[in-house]
Design a protein around this motif. Structure first.
Motif, PDB file in Angstrom:
ATOM      1  N   LEU A  80       0.856  -1.185   0.000  1.00 52.23           N
ATOM      2  CA  LEU A  80       0.000   0.000   0.000  1.00 52.23           C
ATOM      3  C   LEU A  80       0.892   1.235   0.000  1.00 52.23           C
ATOM      4  N   ARG A  81       0.533   2.208  -0.828  1.00 48.95           N
ATOM      5  CA  ARG A  81       1.167   3.526  -0.777  1.00 48.95           C
ATOM      6  C   ARG A  81       0.202   4.394   0.013  1.00 48.95           C
ATOM      7  N   ILE A  82       0.716   5.005   1.070  1.00 47.46           N
ATOM      8  CA  ILE A  82      -0.127   5.726   2.027  1.00 47.46           C
ATOM      9  C   ILE A  82       0.361   7.162   2.149  1.00 47.46           C
ATOM     10  N   MET A  83      -0.556   8.118   2.003  1.00 49.60           N
ATOM     11  CA  MET A  83      -0.219   9.531   2.160  1.00 49.60           C
ATOM     12  C   MET A  83      -0.896  10.044   3.430  1.00 49.60           C
ATOM     13  N   ASP A  84      -0.174  10.900   4.175  1.00 48.80           N
ATOM     14  CA  ASP A  84      -0.781  11.489   5.370  1.00 48.80           C
ATOM     15  C   ASP A  84      -1.031  12.982   5.156  1.00 48.80           C
ATOM     16  N   GLU A  85      -1.672  13.587   6.138  1.00 46.87           N
ATOM     17  CA  GLU A  85      -2.049  15.002   6.038  1.00 46.87           C
ATOM     18  C   GLU A  85      -0.885  15.946   5.791  1.00 46.87           C
ATOM     19  N   SER A  86       0.303  15.555   6.199  1.00 49.88           N
ATOM     20  CA  SER A  86       1.465  16.424   6.031  1.00 49.88           C
ATOM     21  C   SER A  86       2.015  16.367   4.609  1.00 49.88           C
ATOM     22  N   GLY A  87       1.561  15.394   3.823  1.00 54.07           N
ATOM     23  CA  GLY A  87       2.077  15.206   2.476  1.00 54.07           C
ATOM     24  C   GLY A  87       3.142  14.132   2.389  1.00 54.07           C
ATOM     25  N   ALA A  88       3.516  13.539   3.516  1.00 56.63           N
ATOM     26  CA  ALA A  88       4.498  12.455   3.510  1.00 56.63           C
ATOM     27  C   ALA A  88       3.875  11.211   2.867  1.00 56.63           C
ATOM     28  N   VAL A  89       4.717  10.406   2.215  1.00 51.24           N
ATOM     29  CA  VAL A  89       4.256   9.187   1.562  1.00 51.24           C
ATOM     30  C   VAL A  89       4.996   7.997   2.168  1.00 51.24           C
ATOM     31  N   HIS A  90       4.242   6.951   2.477  1.00 52.12           N
ATOM     32  CA  HIS A  90       4.775   5.764   3.126  1.00 52.12           C
ATOM     33  C   HIS A  90       4.398   4.534   2.301  1.00 52.12           C
ATOM     34  N   ARG A  91       5.164   3.463   2.460  1.00 46.22           N
ATOM     35  CA  ARG A  91       4.884   2.193   1.790  1.00 46.22           C
ATOM     36  C   ARG A  91       4.753   1.118   2.856  1.00 46.22           C
ATOM     37  N   LEU A  92       3.657   0.365   2.807  1.00 48.15           N
ATOM     38  CA  LEU A  92       3.426  -0.753   3.718  1.00 48.15           C
ATOM     39  C   LEU A  92       3.456  -2.042   2.914  1.00 48.15           C
ATOM     40  N   ASP A  93       4.439  -2.907   3.181  1.00 49.52           N
ATOM     41  CA  ASP A  93       4.516  -4.220   2.547  1.00 49.52           C
ATOM     42  C   ASP A  93       3.435  -5.085   3.196  1.00 49.52           C
ATOM     43  N   LEU A  94       2.515  -5.598   2.403  1.00 47.80           N
ATOM     44  CA  LEU A  94       1.367  -6.314   2.950  1.00 47.80           C
ATOM     45  C   LEU A  94       1.708  -7.714   3.456  1.00 47.80           C
ATOM     46  N   SER A  95       2.799  -8.290   3.029  1.00 46.50           N
ATOM     47  CA  SER A  95       3.146  -9.623   3.538  1.00 46.50           C
ATOM     48  C   SER A  95       4.003  -9.540   4.800  1.00 46.50           C
ATOM     49  N   THR A  96       4.924  -8.584   4.859  1.00 42.27           N
ATOM     50  CA  THR A  96       5.803  -8.476   6.031  1.00 42.27           C
ATOM     51  C   THR A  96       5.325  -7.411   7.021  1.00 42.27           C
ATOM     52  N   ARG A  97       4.456  -6.513   6.561  1.00 42.93           N
ATOM     53  CA  ARG A  97       3.966  -5.357   7.331  1.00 42.93           C
ATOM     54  C   ARG A  97       5.081  -4.366   7.654  1.00 42.93           C
ATOM     55  N   LYS A  98       6.165  -4.442   6.901  1.00 39.96           N
ATOM     56  CA  LYS A  98       7.260  -3.489   7.071  1.00 39.96           C
ATOM     57  C   LYS A  98       6.857  -2.159   6.434  1.00 39.96           C
ATOM     58  N   VAL A  99       7.151  -1.076   7.154  1.00 40.76           N
ATOM     59  CA  VAL A  99       6.808   0.270   6.690  1.00 40.76           C
ATOM     60  C   VAL A  99       8.077   0.998   6.292  1.00 40.76           C
ATOM     61  N   GLU A 100       7.982   1.720   5.188  1.00 44.59           N
ATOM     62  CA  GLU A 100       9.090   2.517   4.685  1.00 44.59           C
ATOM     63  C   GLU A 100       8.547   3.899   4.334  1.00 44.59           C
ATOM     64  N   THR A 101       9.256   4.950   4.731  1.00 42.55           N
ATOM     65  CA  THR A 101       8.856   6.305   4.348  1.00 42.55           C
ATOM     66  C   THR A 101       9.489   6.609   3.005  1.00 42.55           C
ATOM     67  N   LEU A 102       8.656   6.874   2.004  1.00 36.83           N
ATOM     68  CA  LEU A 102       9.138   7.139   0.655  1.00 36.83           C
ATOM     69  C   LEU A 102       9.494   8.608   0.458  1.00 36.83           C
ATOM     70  N   SER A 103       8.724   9.491   1.070  1.00 35.04           N
ATOM     71  CA  SER A 103       9.034  10.922   0.982  1.00 35.04           C
ATOM     72  C   SER A 103       8.524  11.623   2.229  1.00 35.04           C
ATOM     73  N   SER A 104       9.304  12.580   2.677  1.00 34.96           N
ATOM     74  CA  SER A 104       8.949  13.370   3.856  1.00 34.96           C
ATOM     75  C   SER A 104       7.961  14.454   3.453  1.00 34.96           C
ATOM     76  N   PRO A 105       7.346  15.095   4.442  1.00 36.75           N
ATOM     77  CA  PRO A 105       6.435  16.190   4.115  1.00 36.75           C
ATOM     78  C   PRO A 105       7.186  17.296   3.388  1.00 36.75           C
TER      79      PRO A 105
END
Length: 118
Positions: A80-105
């Motif tokens: 999943l590519r996830i965006m938050d209110e600040s504009g930061a973008v995160h990636r959630l690997d659905l099999s491992t549930r590991k989260v990675e920040t792709l871009s900061s706000p």
């Protein structure tokens, strides 16, 4: 801008992925930044993942809440590519549930003072 409750869930292979808002009511340490996976048929919650940590300050804690505003399935349904209110973008690997920040706000520059000559 989207707010809590406006995020479209993502459904893939019988699993519904939803942004969890007001996480403190569910026992989490923060209100935003949480994704839940639910069995599409039964509605049973399979797991939750904290996508980013929220640091609360001493004044008006609710002003520090930062909610998920968008989720998209990417990489052939593996993440999943996830965006938050600040504009930061995160990636959630659905099999491992590991989260990675792709871009900061995005950095906002201070507005110039109209009374100060440039």
């Amino acid at each position: 801008m989207s707010g809590p409750g406006d995020v479209e869930p993502v459904i893939e292979d019988g699993v519904r992925y939803e942004a969890v808002h007001w996480g403190k009511e569910r026992g989490f340490a923060q209100n935003g930044g949480i994704v839940a996976a639910l069995d599409e048929g039964s509605g049973e919650e399979l797991w939750t993942a904290v996508i980013y940590e929220i640091e609360y300050g001493p004044k008006s804690p609710q002003k520090y809440d930062r909610f998920i505003t968008r989720m998209d399935l990417v990489e052939g349904g593996e993440a999943l590519r996830i965006m938050d209110e600040s504009g930061a973008v995160h990636r959630l690997d659905l099999s491992t549930r590991k989260v990675e920040t792709l871009s900061s706000p995005p950095q906002s520059s201070p507005k110039p003072n109209p009374r100060k000559p440039t």
